[in-house]
Scaffold this active site. Structure first.
Site, mmCIF file in Angstrom:
data_model
loop_
_atom_site.group_PDB
_atom_site.id
_atom_site.type_symbol
_atom_site.label_atom_id
_atom_site.label_comp_id
_atom_site.label_asym_id
_atom_site.label_seq_id
_atom_site.Cartn_x
_atom_site.Cartn_y
_atom_site.Cartn_z
ATOM 1 N N TRP A 324 0.831 -1.209 0.000
ATOM 2 C CA TRP A 324 0.000 0.000 0.000
ATOM 3 C C TRP A 324 0.863 1.256 0.000
ATOM 4 C CZ3 TRP A 324 -0.321 4.003 3.576
ATOM 5 C CH2 TRP A 324 -1.384 4.881 3.421
ATOM 6 N N HIS A 325 2.027 1.176 0.651
ATOM 7 C CA HIS A 325 2.878 2.357 0.765
ATOM 8 C C HIS A 325 3.568 2.723 -0.544
ATOM 9 C CE1 HIS A 325 2.407 1.877 5.125
ATOM 10 N NE2 HIS A 325 2.817 3.121 5.216
ATOM 11 N N GLY A 326 3.735 1.790 -1.443
ATOM 12 C CA GLY A 326 4.396 2.150 -2.687
ATOM 13 C C GLY A 326 4.579 0.962 -3.608
#
Length: 471
Positions: A324-326
């Site tokens: 989700w972060h990248g």
């Protein structure tokens, strides 16, 4: 538009002034909605269309869920929301990542495949507002909440500018009810909100951008491998940078909402005083942690189906949280490390749960937790695995003949700032900022507030975007 810019300062003064006018409540909500669209349009106006799509689809999906008579119809409405929201997120955030990995797989199989140039632009904050809108329909589907009573309240929930692009990740049950009745901040609330905004900007502008970003960049972006001292100081600098950057955004957002008469939940609770990794995730990015728990970990089985299923659920949740972060495998590795930490901690607790450490041991476990968290930050900050392992070798003292990368001033500044941050977190770990402020004399608060405001004005540079905008 970023909080740390003169443009936002003018924008916020105008919004606050309009919200204070003797207008009807519906008119004031419309003003907030239009202001929120303007806030987002300052980045890239066409991407407002994505906000509209998400807002309209989830509004009608929730209405359909309530009125559907058959289970199959309810599932169809729920799937519509999931497919539209996650489809947009997958395309804009992970489309290019998927193409590049597919091309790499084809090359490994001996197939010369060159993906077309996509040039996909990532809309700011898409991960945050996607999770917020998705929680709306999921809560209605699971019968945890009823739909909003009118479209204006729901649209304002989606677009409310303080939380729109980088959180906290709001639930409809937290914000929509606040839009139902007229709200206006008291004088004390406005003063405290402005003080929170000043504190948040001080953390971002002065600490994160002014003191901690340069040494972190000087080590992580260097062309030569760092020695042990530079590697650790660079990693500590990044741990402080990302905390001050992201917690600074959340603090500013909470303060802005408070000035307008609305309450938003805490997103950070002094995480570098955590003892253990479950404690860390109860203190770091709290709204994301609770979202992953409620909509991933528990549906995957949680701790209801035995140890093996629990460990699988933990690992999958953290791997997906990392992704989700990248769109980079280093983020997945970061999430995987946290999953391993949490699984290991659960195993130790199952065997030694009766043990109660003394004060010194408790503090030592906290420092060990912080040290291991810093190891995970290496993967979060590094652009490649090669860069991450180079940093880890440096931290282990395994770099042969390293060249100095940081100046004496940077070494001392990072050491002092991070020691102060960790000390403050330990001092505050079992209390709240409000409780501490209530015990401080008003003149001391005024002096501290003025000093932070002065430092922000002096240090204010190019209005660097917040780190989490890219997520």
């Amino acid at each position: 538009m970023v909080f740390n810019s003169l443009t936002f300062a003018v924008f916020f003064v105008l919004v606050l002034a309009m919200h204070s006018l003797p207008l009807g409540w519906t008119t004031r909500k419309v003003n907030l909605l239009l202001a929120s669209y303007l806030f987002y349009a300052a980045w890239n106006p066409p991407f407002i269309i994505l906000l509209w799509i998400s807002t309209v689809v989830d509004w009608y999906a929730a209405q359909g869920l309530v009125h559907a008579q058959r289970p199959l119809a309810r599932k169809a409405w729920m799937l519509l929301s999931v497919v539209v929201n996650l489809g947009m997120l997958a395309w804009f955030k992970y489309g290019e990542f998927a193409l590049d990995n597919f091309a790499a797989l084809m090359h490994s199989l001996g197939v010369a495949y060159q993906p077309p140039k996509s040039d996909i632009v990532l809309p700011v904050g898409i991960s945050f507002y996607t999770f917020a809108t998705l929680s709306y329909t999921l809560d209605v589907y699971l019968r945890r909440a009823m739909p909003a009573r009118n479209f204006l309240d729901y649209a304002l929930f989606v677009t409310f500018f303080p939380h729109l692009v980088a959180g906290p990740i709001m639930r409809p049950t937290e914000l929509v009810p606040q839009f139902e009745q007229p709200r206006r901040a008291s004088g004390d609330a406005i003063r405290f909100g402005l003080a929170l905004m000043t504190l948040g900007l001080f953390m971002k502008v002065v600490l994160a951008d002014g003191f901690l970003a340069p040494p972190a960049e000087g080590v992580f972006d260097a062309k030569t491998a760092p020695g042990a001292l530079d590697a650790w100081i660079g990693t500590l600098a990044f741990s402080g940078q990302i905390f001050c950057d992201f917690a600074g955004y959340s603090t500013t957002a909470i303060g802005a909402a408070m000035c307008l008469g609305f309450a938003m939940p805490d997103n950070f609770r002094f995480p570098y005083a955590a003892v253990g990794f479950s404690d860390f995730w109860r203190r770091w990015h709290i709204t994301l942690s609770s979202w992953l728990r409620d909509y991933l970990y528990i549906p995957l089985g949680g701790n209801r189906h035995g140890p093996a299923r629990t460990y699988i659920a933990l690992m999958l949740t953290m791997l997906l949280g990392g992704l989700w972060h990248g769109a980079n495998w280093t983020f997945v590795a970061w999430g995987g490390l946290h999953g391993l930490y949490l699984a290991g901690e659960r195993m130790l607790r199952s065997r030694f749960g009766h043990w109660r450490p003394g004060p010194l041991t408790f503090f030592g476990l906290g420092l060990l937790t912080y040290a291991l968290i810093n190891v995970t930050w290496v993967f979060f900050r590094s652009k490649t695995f090669e860069g991450a392992f180079t940093m880890l070798r440096g931290m282990a003292g395994a770099t042969p003949h390293p060249m100095p990368l940081l100046s004496a001033f940077e070494l001392i500044a990072v050491a002092l700032i991070m020691t102060s941050i960790v000390a403050v977190h330990w001092r505050m770990r079992d209390t709240t900022l409000e409780a501490v402020v209530a015990r401080i004399p008003a003149p001391a608060i005024a002096i501290g507030w003025a000093a932070m405001a002065f430092a922000v004005v002096v240090e204010q540079g190019e209005g660097n975007a917040f780190i989490y905008f890219q997520f």
